[in-house]
Design a protein around this motif. Sequence first.
Motif, PDB file in Angstrom:
ATOM      1  N   GLY A 166       0.809  -1.215   0.000  1.00  0.00           N
ATOM      2  CA  GLY A 166       0.000   0.000   0.000  1.00  0.00           C
ATOM      3  C   GLY A 166       0.839   1.260   0.000  1.00  0.00           C
ATOM      4  O   GLY A 166       0.586   2.189  -0.774  1.00  0.00           O
ATOM      5  N   SER A 167       1.868   1.312   0.855  1.00  0.00           N
ATOM      6  CA  SER A 167       2.656   2.542   0.948  1.00  0.00           C
ATOM      7  C   SER A 167       3.513   2.757  -0.287  1.00  0.00           C
ATOM      8  O   SER A 167       3.661   3.883  -0.764  1.00  0.00           O
ATOM      9  CB  SER A 167       3.523   2.532   2.207  1.00  0.00           C
ATOM     10  OG  SER A 167       4.462   1.478   2.179  1.00  0.00           O
ATOM     11  N   ARG A 168       4.068   1.680  -0.839  1.00  0.00           N
ATOM     12  CA  ARG A 168       4.919   1.861  -2.022  1.00  0.00           C
ATOM     13  C   ARG A 168       4.101   2.164  -3.272  1.00  0.00           C
ATOM     14  O   ARG A 168       4.528   2.930  -4.140  1.00  0.00           O
ATOM     15  CB  ARG A 168       5.769   0.596  -2.232  1.00  0.00           C
ATOM     16  CG  ARG A 168       6.822   0.786  -3.308  1.00  0.00           C
ATOM     17  CD  ARG A 168       7.710  -0.425  -3.450  1.00  0.00           C
ATOM     18  NE  ARG A 168       8.519  -0.297  -4.663  1.00  0.00           N
ATOM     19  CZ  ARG A 168       9.044  -1.315  -5.334  1.00  0.00           C
ATOM     20  NH1 ARG A 168       8.853  -2.549  -4.912  1.00  0.00           N
ATOM     21  NH2 ARG A 168       9.744  -1.093  -6.428  1.00  0.00           N
ATOM     22  N   ALA A 169       2.909   1.577  -3.381  1.00  0.00           N
ATOM     23  CA  ALA A 169       2.082   1.791  -4.569  1.00  0.00           C
ATOM     24  C   ALA A 169       1.259   3.064  -4.500  1.00  0.00           C
ATOM     25  O   ALA A 169       0.740   3.519  -5.528  1.00  0.00           O
ATOM     26  CB  ALA A 169       1.144   0.597  -4.775  1.00  0.00           C
ATOM     27  N   ALA A 170       1.108   3.667  -3.327  1.00  0.00           N
ATOM     28  CA  ALA A 170       0.195   4.797  -3.144  1.00  0.00           C
ATOM     29  C   ALA A 170       0.389   5.941  -4.144  1.00  0.00           C
ATOM     30  O   ALA A 170      -0.599   6.551  -4.564  1.00  0.00           O
ATOM     31  CB  ALA A 170       0.297   5.321  -1.713  1.00  0.00           C
ATOM     32  N   PRO A 171       1.629   6.283  -4.555  1.00  0.00           N
ATOM     33  CA  PRO A 171       1.755   7.369  -5.530  1.00  0.00           C
ATOM     34  C   PRO A 171       1.031   7.101  -6.852  1.00  0.00           C
ATOM     35  O   PRO A 171       0.681   8.053  -7.564  1.00  0.00           O
ATOM     36  CB  PRO A 171       3.277   7.462  -5.746  1.00  0.00           C
ATOM     37  CG  PRO A 171       3.865   6.982  -4.470  1.00  0.00           C
ATOM     38  CD  PRO A 171       2.947   5.866  -4.048  1.00  0.00           C
TER      39      PRO A 171
END
Length: 283
Positions: free
Chosen positions: A44-49
């Motif tokens: 989630g955090s890495r893909a969020a952008p």
Amino acid sequence: MDDSIARDLWTVLEPLHAVTYFEAECLEANKEAGLKGFWMGYFGSRAAPMGAVPAGMVEATFFGFHPSRVRRAVPDAWRFASPERILGIRGAAAARALRRIVPGIERTAAEAAPVLHRAVEEAAAAGRPLFGANRDLDVPDDPVEALWQAATALREHRGDGHVAVLTSEGLDGLTSNVLAAAVGAVTPDQMLISRGWSREQWDEAADALVARGLVGGGTATEAGRALKARIEERTDALAAPPYHAVGDPKALYDLLVPAAEAVADAGEMPYPNPIGLPRAGRA
């Protein structure tokens, strides 16, 4: 400019970025945002952008993970925490971790972040989805968070290029992991645990590399080592252009080495690690 400077800079930028995966501040921030467990936090955090993308997009861009590991976390992650919510906390958490771990990070960030953001602005996004998404985020006012964001964008630039090189050589996510282990960059157990493949799938991929003459007896053949070297050299070449905007890349590297070493010395990031990252100065 010698392409090897791109590899040197990777060894100092990657540890600054990677606090987001290993340090307590970042893991707690993902939990507080609503993400459930380590892997949902990671994906989630890495893909969020990129926004609330489907699992297939994460599988394609993250490359080395078993599809089922991705699909256990995405798209469910977006039900627990929107990309906007995650983007509001991930950089600040990384900055808190860097302030705790790295002596003098304020001075380093004030000097390095503007230089790195020039490199980000100069880099082409074509064919680089993770980089393009990170490049378009607003630059934070906090210099330490700005340093982390620039390091993140540039490591994703390198990673997107690396994936392109791997696929051009006929390697998928699993066979690229097997080849990396066969040359000793990582261990098979690390990759099986972290990337979610079964031992049977690993062995089948190893057999495929044996058939190509790249692996024998669990280690890389001369041809396999040559292929891995070619992959890394081409990755360096594709990663180098952004640093043409940096007046003195060697001085930037020297500035960042103490910060990278402090992250390594903190002990949360293992060496060797699933990223295949050596300690700064040992690439």
